[in-house]
Design a protein around this motif. Sequence first.
Motif, PDB file in Angstrom:
ATOM      1  N   ARG A 179      -1.913 -25.692 -49.307  1.00 29.71           N
ATOM      2  CA  ARG A 179      -2.565 -24.636 -50.101  1.00 29.71           C
ATOM      3  C   ARG A 179      -1.958 -25.387 -51.661  1.00 29.71           C
ATOM      4  O   ARG A 179      -1.024 -26.093 -51.537  1.00 29.71           O
ATOM      5  CB  ARG A 179      -1.984 -23.707 -50.898  1.00 29.71           C
ATOM      6  N   LYS A 214      -0.842 -26.755 -54.535  1.00 28.79           N
ATOM      7  CA  LYS A 214      -0.586 -25.429 -56.354  1.00 28.79           C
ATOM      8  C   LYS A 214      -0.763 -26.116 -57.437  1.00 28.79           C
ATOM      9  O   LYS A 214      -0.070 -25.994 -57.897  1.00 28.79           O
ATOM     10  CB  LYS A 214       0.512 -25.868 -56.026  1.00 28.79           C
ATOM     11  N   ASN A 247       2.910 -26.815 -47.456  1.00 26.60           N
ATOM     12  CA  ASN A 247       2.990 -25.709 -46.704  1.00 26.60           C
ATOM     13  C   ASN A 247       4.077 -25.250 -46.599  1.00 26.60           C
ATOM     14  O   ASN A 247       5.012 -25.559 -46.862  1.00 26.60           O
ATOM     15  CB  ASN A 247       2.151 -26.824 -45.126  1.00 26.60           C
ATOM     16  N   GLU A 291      -6.968 -23.796 -53.693  1.00 29.82           N
ATOM     17  CA  GLU A 291      -7.714 -24.159 -52.564  1.00 29.82           C
ATOM     18  C   GLU A 291      -6.884 -25.072 -50.821  1.00 29.82           C
ATOM     19  O   GLU A 291      -6.106 -24.912 -51.233  1.00 29.82           O
ATOM     20  CB  GLU A 291      -8.994 -25.496 -52.271  1.00 29.82           C
ATOM     21  N   GLU A 292      -7.139 -24.298 -49.339  1.00 23.54           N
ATOM     22  CA  GLU A 292      -7.042 -24.802 -48.683  1.00 23.54           C
ATOM     23  C   GLU A 292      -7.372 -26.523 -48.416  1.00 23.54           C
ATOM     24  O   GLU A 292      -8.883 -26.340 -48.157  1.00 23.54           O
ATOM     25  CB  GLU A 292      -7.171 -23.870 -47.612  1.00 23.54           C
TER      26      GLU A 292
END
Length: 217
Positions: free
Chosen positions: A112, A114, A144, A171-172
């Motif tokens: 993700r 950050k 992660n 967002e991933e």
Amino acid sequence: MFHKEGYKIMGSAMILLIIVNLLAHTFIFTDWIRITILITSVLLFFLIVQFFRNPKRQTQLNDIHVVAPVDGKVVVIEEVYEKEYFKDKRLMISVFMSPINVHVTRHPIGGRVKYSEYHPGKYLVAWHPKASEENERTTVVVENEVAGEVLYRQIAGALAKRIVNYAKVGEEVVQGSDSGFIKFGSRVDVFLPLGTELEVKLNQKVKGGISLLAKVS
């Protein structure tokens, strides 16, 4: 395959070079001059096209692996104080890209996003010690559960006048996927925890999304 950031520039360059050659054919009657202009135009367009190439890379996904975010040469491996996000000492790996390298930036780990921040700045040569803090740049942190937080920073150089960053907070992202683009040469710094097990050495050439920089425990 070409990067989407290049289509407008490649199209504009093609139109301009066609116009130049049409004018040369119309107003210049010396064959060797017209041929020279044609050959120069073809070579120039080839250089522009190869700069925006975007080869597909098959990244071996692994949460403890940190892969190279760009193609280039490892020019710095040292402990530094990272003052923008971590505000502590980190192990920095700098990869320098020449104008002939692929300039796609890829996510070094999956997870993700950050943090993602753009900073305007100077255009010092990319290997200048202060380039990481004073040049135009973007800073992205991906996290992660296994690797924790990894920060990477796109840095503009003397020739790079535009940085493109696609990373958005929250967002991933997939390891090795497209994170952005730097136009016309520069460098990317990766910041890792102290004591990280490195898999590269100084002056080693790496490929974005493929070459393993480090293993993070």
